[in-house]
Design a protein around this motif. Structure first.
Motif, short mmCIF file in Angstrom:
data_model
loop_
_atom_site.label_atom_id
_atom_site.label_comp_id
_atom_site.label_asym_id
_atom_site.label_seq_id
_atom_site.Cartn_x
_atom_site.Cartn_y
_atom_site.Cartn_z
N GLU A 43 0.80 -1.23 0.00
CA GLU A 43 0.00 0.00 0.00
C GLU A 43 0.84 1.28 0.00
O GLU A 43 0.52 2.22 -0.73
N PRO A 44 1.92 1.36 0.81
CA PRO A 44 2.66 2.64 0.83
C PRO A 44 3.26 3.00 -0.52
O PRO A 44 3.53 4.18 -0.78
N ASN A 45 3.47 2.02 -1.39
CA ASN A 45 4.03 2.32 -2.71
C ASN A 45 3.04 3.09 -3.60
O ASN A 45 3.42 3.62 -4.64
N ALA A 46 1.77 3.07 -3.19
CA ALA A 46 0.75 3.74 -4.00
C ALA A 46 1.04 5.23 -4.15
O ALA A 46 0.72 5.85 -5.17
N GLU A 47 1.67 5.82 -3.12
CA GLU A 47 1.98 7.25 -3.17
C GLU A 47 2.84 7.61 -4.37
O GLU A 47 2.74 8.70 -4.91
N ARG A 48 3.70 6.67 -4.75
CA ARG A 48 4.61 6.94 -5.86
C ARG A 48 4.02 6.50 -7.19
O ARG A 48 4.67 6.58 -8.22
N GLY A 49 2.79 5.99 -7.16
CA GLY A 49 2.17 5.51 -8.39
C GLY A 49 1.33 6.58 -9.05
O GLY A 49 1.27 7.73 -8.61
N ASP A 50 0.67 6.17 -10.11
CA ASP A 50 -0.09 7.11 -10.93
C ASP A 50 -1.56 6.66 -10.99
O ASP A 50 -1.91 5.74 -11.72
N GLU A 51 -2.36 7.33 -10.18
CA GLU A 51 -3.78 6.97 -10.10
C GLU A 51 -4.48 7.10 -11.45
O GLU A 51 -5.45 6.39 -11.74
N ALA A 69 4.20 1.59 -9.49
CA ALA A 69 5.38 2.10 -8.78
C ALA A 69 6.38 0.95 -8.57
O ALA A 69 7.60 1.13 -8.74
N GLU A 70 5.88 -0.20 -8.20
CA GLU A 70 6.77 -1.35 -7.95
C GLU A 70 7.39 -1.83 -9.26
O GLU A 70 8.56 -2.20 -9.31
N HIS A 71 6.57 -1.84 -10.31
CA HIS A 71 7.07 -2.23 -11.63
C HIS A 71 8.24 -1.32 -12.04
O HIS A 71 9.31 -1.79 -12.41
N LEU A 72 8.03 -0.02 -11.93
CA LEU A 72 9.05 0.92 -12.39
C LEU A 72 10.29 0.89 -11.50
O LEU A 72 11.42 1.04 -11.98
N ALA A 73 10.09 0.65 -10.21
CA ALA A 73 11.25 0.54 -9.31
C ALA A 73 12.12 -0.64 -9.74
O ALA A 73 13.36 -0.55 -9.73
N CYS A 74 11.48 -1.73 -10.13
CA CYS A 74 12.24 -2.90 -10.56
C CYS A 74 13.02 -2.59 -11.84
O CYS A 74 14.19 -2.95 -11.96
N ARG A 75 12.42 -1.88 -12.76
CA ARG A 75 13.10 -1.55 -14.02
C ARG A 75 14.21 -0.52 -13.80
O ARG A 75 15.23 -0.54 -14.48
N ARG A 76 14.00 0.42 -12.86
CA ARG A 76 14.93 1.56 -12.74
C ARG A 76 15.98 1.37 -11.66
O ARG A 76 17.08 1.87 -11.79
N SER A 77 15.63 0.69 -10.56
CA SER A 77 16.64 0.49 -9.52
C SER A 77 16.63 -0.97 -9.07
O SER A 77 17.41 -1.77 -9.57
N ALA A 78 15.73 -1.34 -8.17
CA ALA A 78 15.64 -2.74 -7.77
C ALA A 78 14.36 -2.95 -6.98
O ALA A 78 13.86 -2.02 -6.33
N ALA A 79 13.86 -4.16 -7.03
CA ALA A 79 12.70 -4.54 -6.22
C ALA A 79 12.91 -5.95 -5.68
O ALA A 79 13.59 -6.77 -6.32
N ILE A 80 12.39 -6.16 -4.49
CA ILE A 80 12.51 -7.47 -3.84
C ILE A 80 11.11 -8.09 -3.77
O ILE A 80 10.15 -7.43 -3.36
#
Lengths: 401, 401
Positions: A43-51, A69-80
């Motif tokens: 849920e907290p990742n929603a803030e960085r997403g695009d409604e 937001a999670e998708h783009l984090a994985c492409r741009r930096s990293a996601a676990i």
């Protein structure tokens, strides 16, 4: 009214990963699959997403801006990603290699440390299983498959296993935790934890046993999201320690915890198939675009003679992109070409990197790229076209970098 | 009874007999079906018999379409009536979400070539004149759906299988399934043993117990399902079946009257501690308090029901599977009575009727309206209805006033 992707509430939580409490602390929106609690998103990742990307209609009901937001984090930096619910088996014994070679379309006994993406086929060449096989030791293999497919896949193997004691099958699903960590910054994140991974010593699609901090792990350099990274397996009792270690190590690089909805969006862009939707026992690998994983010259295997005698095929799994980014196919929708019914959607979703609504469908093989199609989504005919596949990083440079 | 067979089917309901028929028709004539009592005496005989082809699963939909093809010709093939009435089915939509749902189903049906028309509330009422179109926004009409007599169908399938060489052993109770190294060797019955390598568990609500004989867990839960049968009331025989998913109810023409049932929100598991060994050709006592929610809803959709005389409220246990998933909020069938369980926790189920229901108020209202819904009608023997016809005569008492 229950929408596709509806999550049941009864009987939960039942099966949980060692990192379950951490995921909860991070604000996981849990879903359930085969009794396992899994994060759909955080849920907290929603803030960085695009409604504004919320899909129209049903696809927007069980959705969060966090997915993008999670998708783009994985492409741009990293996601676990916590993937501990993966079904995991071990096939061992002096007859293990022979059994697997008889069942797999790909060559899998390729040497210790080799990881192979393969299918197991039925006598009609249809895809019964779709997974990776890791050659761990001369007479020992690890199979990792989808959370919901474990029982089916294990049964398929058991049905064909010799009963002379030369092969042992073990279900390790509950014994092993698994975390996937992917993205361009993964090397930097893991560097302080282990020398074994940071220097590129392990090439793509290989396995390595190593210690991350004090946690013994099996690291598979594989991906279902199309980025550099690893699936890290450890004994479940070390699972919480490994999660904490990864999270701590990543802190300064700002990786996010990602959920299964982001994984689905990432894999759509890469054209990775989902068994049970895109590929089933009714399709042969050639129709599914998986001919690269079939080695007709490796010796006999179940389904080989059918595939060898098959001259061409009339349908091919194709990637479609739709013109309206808010119109999302959920699977089952009819696809029209020139106004005629040509196929049905096997799976669909939104690709946050390519910025397109994506759908897959089996369509007549002769249709060219760029062919205009219409997908009937809730009675609305949404135009689109057959796209070159995969949509993202077609040369696989991100994975090998 | 033969002592060896290529396959043994356990269970003489519509599912087992259908499997036997198709095995024989596809060339496996060396097959045996064993049934602990008589054909249909588990749950088939009290199944309501609605036949809908559009399922949420690809393979189930194909199977149902194949079934309807068979129903059209089976009588001519074996010389036994099946009661097949291809009257069509209506699925009402009473909200925007339900309208989206039927639009989506229309697309899904198109991909199979299954006829489905989206019709107006007025057109729906013309097809099913007994209904009120109040609140209805539209409907899906599937003209090739219909209803059948499940018992007659079972006998016809059994006859078709016998003619092709299959054998059926009634009053033959399975006592064990002998396995060796995970493979079946024989089915043990109270009339001897049948050697076989293939066993089909078509036990319906007994499937869990039968599976356990071979060490296989089958997540089946019997649920008490209720529907009522009215006396003839001059309704057309060729009305389609009708479902109103928002009101949870279904209707079917029956000898000029109606069969009405549904899936209440507070379901009633039954036989969790084991099904009595002599539970053959039996139903449960009428449970009017549990049916009240459905009765109230049904009268909203078919007001004339309040004036119709009830012959019997059939309360019969049927097999529900706990883990099947469905994209839509509709039951999924496989055979006669396998539906998606609406998974509920025990506590919710227990907290249902009794504690929260407005006790009996609407029933009192209904009775005063019609003046005919009396206890005498309710305990009338089930033979008064033309189907189902095999329920044992039992003195049925209403446990509440």
């Amino acid at each position: 009214m229950k929408y596709p992707g509806h999550e049941r509430r009864a009987g939960r939580p039942l099966r949980v990963s060692p990192a379950y409490t951490r995921l909860g602390e991070l604000g996981a929106a849990f879903g359930e699959r085969s009794g396992w609690e899994r994060a759909n998103w955080f849920e907290p990742n929603a803030e960085r997403g695009d409604e504004s990307l919320r899909p129209r209609g049903w696809a927007g009901k069980l959705w969060s801006p966090a997915i993008g937001a999670e998708h783009l984090a994985c492409r741009r930096s990293a996601a676990i990603f916590d993937e501990s619910s993966f079904a995991k088996f071990e096939v061992s014994g002096e007859g293990a290699a022979e059994l697997l070679e008889r069942l797999c379309g790909n060559r899998v006994a390729r040497g210790i440390g080799q990881v192979t993406y393969t299918q197991m086929l039925n006598p009609r060449g249809g895809i019964e299983c779709d997974f990776t096989v890791t050659h761990l030791a001369e007479d020992r293999f690890r199979i990792v498959t989808g959370t919901a497919f474990g029982r089916h896949d294990l049964a398929w193997i058991a049905q064909h296993a010799p009963d002379d004691g030369s092969v042992q099958l073990a279900d390790l699903t509950s014994q092993l935790a698994c975390y996937g960590i992917w993205g361009p910054k993964v090397g930097e994140i893991l560097q302080p934890l282990t020398a074994d991974l940071s220097n590129g010593a392990v090439p793509y699609i290989r396995a390595q046993e190593l210690a991350l901090g004090r946690v013994p792990c099996l690291a598979l350099r594989v991906t279902y999201v199309g980025e550099l990274g690893w699936e890290l397996y450890c004994s479940a009792d070390f699972g919480l320690a490994l999660w904490d270690k990864l999270w701590e190590a990543g802190r300064e690089h700002g990786p996010v915890a990602g959920g299964y909805k982001a994984i689905d969006s990432l894999r759509l862009e890469k054209g990775y198939r989902v068994w049970g939707a895109d590929i089933t026992p009714e399709q042969i690998p050639f129709e599914a675009g998986l001919g690269f994983a079939v080695k007709l010259d490796k010796g006999n295997f179940i389904g080989r003679s059918y595939l060898a005698e098959t001259e061409g095929y009339s349908y091919l799994l194709r990637c479609l992109t739709l013109s309206d980014p808010h119109a999302i196919a959920l699977g089952t929708e009819p696809v029209r070409v020139d106004g005629y019914l040509a196929g049905r959607v096997t799976s669909g979703g939104y690709g946050y990197t390519v910025g397109k609504s994506i759908a897959y469908a089996y369509l007549p093989e002769e249709l060219e790229r760029g062919t205009r199609v219409e997908v009937d989504i809730f009675g609305e005919r949404v135009p689109g076209e057959i796209a070159a596949e995969p949509l993202y990083d077609p040369k696989g440079e991100r994975i090998r970098s | 009874m033969k002592d060896r067979a290529r396959a043994v089917v356990i269970g003489g309901g519509v599912g087992g007999c259908s499997i036997l028929y198709w095995l024989a028709r596809l060339g496996w004539d060396d097959v045996v079906l064993v049934e602990r009592a008589e054909l249909t005496s588990g749950s088939t005989f009290h199944s309501a018999g609605l036949v809908g082809q559009l399922r949420s699963s690809l393979s189930l939909t194909k199977m149902m379409m194949e079934s309807v093809e068979l129903y059209r010709t089976l009588e001519a093939e074996v010389g036994l009536e099946t009661g097949w009435r291809e009257v069509g089915s209506l699925r009402l939509a009473s909200s925007e979400e339900r309208m989206e749902e039927i639009a989506r189903q229309a697309g899904w049906a198109k991909t199979f070539g299954l006829p489905l028309e989206l019709v107006s509330p007025q057109a729906a009422k013309e097809l099913f004149p007994a209904m009120s179109s109040d609140g209805v926004l539209g409907a899906a009409f599937l003209p090739t759906d219909g209803y059948i007599d499940p018992s007659q169908l079972t006998f016809a399938l059994a006859e078709g299988a016998r003619r092709r060489g299959a054998e059926i052993e009634q009053r033959t109770r399975v006592t064990g399934v002998r396995t060796r190294r995970g493979r079946v060797e024989a089915v043990e019955t109270d009339r001897g043993e049948i050697e076989t390598e293939i066993v089909v568990n078509a036990g319906g609500m007994y499937a869990r117990e039968i599976g356990a004989l071979a060490g296989v867990g089958v997540p089946i839960v019997p649920m008490a399902h209720e529907y009522l049968v009215t006396k003839p009331a001059g309704l057309p025989l060729d009305m389609p079946t009708m479902r109103d998913p928002s009101l949870l109810v279904y209707f079917r023409p029956e000898s000029g009257g109606l069969i009405m049932g549904g899936y209440e929100r507070h379901c009633a598991p039954w036989g969790l501690d084991g099904i009595p060994a002599d539970f053959n050709a039996r139903v449960l006592e009428e449970d009017w308090p549990r049916f009240e929610e459905l009765m109230e809803n049904a009268v909203v959709r078919v007001p004339g029901l309040a004036e119709m005389e009830v012959i019997r409220l059939i309360n019969g246990p049927e097999a529900f599977i706990r883990t099947a998933s469905s994209s839509w909020d509709r039951p999924t069938y496989a055979g006669s009575g396998w539906r998606r369980a609406s998974a509920r926790t025990g506590s919710r189920a227990q907290a249902g009727w009794g504690s929260s229901s407005p006790s009996g108020s609407s029933r009192g209202r209904l009775r005063s309206t019609s003046g005919t819904w009396t206890r005498a009608d309710l305990v009338a023997p089930i033979e008064a209805a033309s189907t189902p016809s095999r329920a044992r005569k039992r003195s049925t008492r209403r446990t509440t006033t």
